[in-house]
Design a protein around this motif. Structure first.
Motif: not given
Ligand code: S3P
Length: 446
Positions: A25-26, A30, A99, A102, A130, A170-173, A198, A323-324, A347, A351, A400
């Protein structure tokens, strides 16, 4: 939206067979976004065709990209070039997808356009402050609903102001939102992440030809720097299978006695694979076969055999890499021998649902022993004894949660009814079919 569809998942005997889970999905989000900003035509194979990713595709179309799905399942994207996004004619409907919201906010922030973001009840309850904070520092003008929530309107600034931003969560988003805003911003935009998250954005930005530098500060935090006003070159992308989706099938195979399942083509990027490390530590028989690289990401076929699991203390610092996967790990822990302690998970409360509270409630309803903490759970496992079951659990618009209780139902004496399995289509539309192909049965509840 579809009406709630309640259902139970059952099995007689073991789960056996070989399956392929849909695209990550991520990486799918992208792929679409960077292809939409490249100059020329990109192709994407293995794109996840879940509702979340389709929301991203629809938004990018509304901002000028041409996106098609071929009959062979290959997607083509004709990009508008960095800086070329157009003013959308209507609000962008993000559905359930944090995702999409953001990351697209990041893209819009450095374009001279205004976009309104709306979403479903779950997404409209989630914090956007955020991303609002750093994007406002870069010059975007954002008016959000109370509490920094959706619906919100974002007016981008071009040229935007480059930023060096230390992630407070700590957020990849959030990281990705800032880096994507940096793409169309003169100068260098930097994100400092004290805990690694990630890294698909930085890998893929470099793959599309942007200049991305990775370094470290004096405290060992990771610094990701992107040089702005990049020109992205179109790519042929192959999206690996989603380890977060494979997680449900892998745990099912571990828990249902006698099972053996092979899950092909699963991403095992270390920033995502924490669950598999933890399950192995608990005694899970999980083998990575044929490890290779697909689309710039490490990938393997997972061979998973039913195993007796033992409870562990899950170190809080692995949280970003899984995290997921906590909801399904909670299910595994509830059947393990002894106690599993899971902390540092604040965190999870923001979700698609409050995953600590919702899982604790559902697990108790089916007979598990669970203690809720502000930042996690303490779970006393059943040493392999099935859950009593015989309860209805609420999925709270959270895919989930629904899938975790689908798996719990396979190892319950009496059926577990999930009140609404429709949200599963946001990330893993083929979940019911794949589970059935391994031997499970889906019964619609009356
Ligand atoms: C994601 C980052 C995670 C994850 C989400 C997908 C992404 O969220 O929980 O399902 O694709 O960057 P956070 O950045 O809020 O941790």
């Amino acid at each position: 939206m579809n009406p709630p569809a309640s259902a139970t998942f059952r099995i007689d005997g073991a789960l056996c067979g070989r399956v392929r889970v849909p695209g990550d999905k991520s990486i799918s989000h992208r792929s679409l976004m960077l292809s939409a900003l490249a100059v020329g035509r990109s192709t994407i194979d293995g794109l996840l065709e879940g509702e979340d990713v389709l929301a991203t595709a629809a938004a990018l179309r509304a901002m000028g990209a041409t996106i098609h799905r071929g009959d062979d399942g290959r997607w083509t994207v004709d990009g508008v070039g960095v800086g070329g996004l157009l003013q959308p004619g209507a609000a962008l409907d993000m559905g359930n997808s944090g995702t999409s919201t953001r990351l697209l906010m990041g893209l819009v922030a450095s374009h001279p356009i205004t976009a309104t973001f709306v979403g479903d009840a779950s997404l409209s309850g989630r914090p956007m402050g955020r991303v609002i904070d750093p994007l406002a520092q870069m010059g975007a003008d954002i008016s959000a609903s109370p509490g920094g929530r959706l619906p919100l309107m974002l007016r981008g600034l071009s040229p935007a102001v480059p930023l060096t931003y230390r992630l407070p969560v700590a957020s990849a988003q959030v990281k990705s939102a800032v880096l994507l805003a940096g793409l169309n911003t003169p100068g260098i935009t930097r994100v400092i992440e004290p805990v690694p998250t990630r890294d698909h954005s930085e890998r893929m930005l470099a793959g599309f030809g942007a200049t991305v530098e990775i370094g470290q500060d004096d405290d060992g935090a990771r610094i990701i720097a992107i040089h702005g006003e990049a020109e992205l070159r179109p790519q042929a992308i192959d999206v690996p299978g989603d380890p977060s989706s494979a997680a449900f099938l892998a745990v099912a195979a571990l828990l249902v006695p006698g099972s053996e399942v092979r899950i092909d083509n699963v991403g095992i990027n270390p920033t995502r694979a924490g669950l598999y490390d933890m399950l192995r530590r608990m005694g899970g028989d999980i083998v990575y076969a044929d490890v290779r690289t697909v689309g710039g990401e490490p990938v393997a076929d997972l061979i998973v055999r039913a195993s007796a699991l033992t409870g562990i203390e899950v170190p809080p610092d692995v949280a970003p890499s899984m995290i997921d996967e906590y909801p399904i790990l909670f299910v595994a822990a509830a059947l393990a021998r002894g106690r599993t302690t899971l902390r540092g998970l604040e965190e999870l409360r923001v979700k698609e649902s409050d995953r600590i509270a919702v899982m604790a409630t559902g697990l108790r309803a089916i007979g598990a022993t669970v203690q809720e903490l502000p930042d996690g759970l303490v779970i006393d496992g059943r040493d392999g004894a099935p859950f009593p079951g015989g309860a209805t659990v609420a999925a709270r618009l959270d895919h989930r949660i629904a899938m975790s209780f689908a798996i719990a139902g396979l190892v319950s004496a009496a059926p577990v009814v999930i009140d609404d399995i429709a949200p599963i289509a946001t990330s893993f539309p083929t979940f019911p079919t794949l589970l059935e192909s391994l031997g499970a049965r889906l019964d619609p509840a009356p």
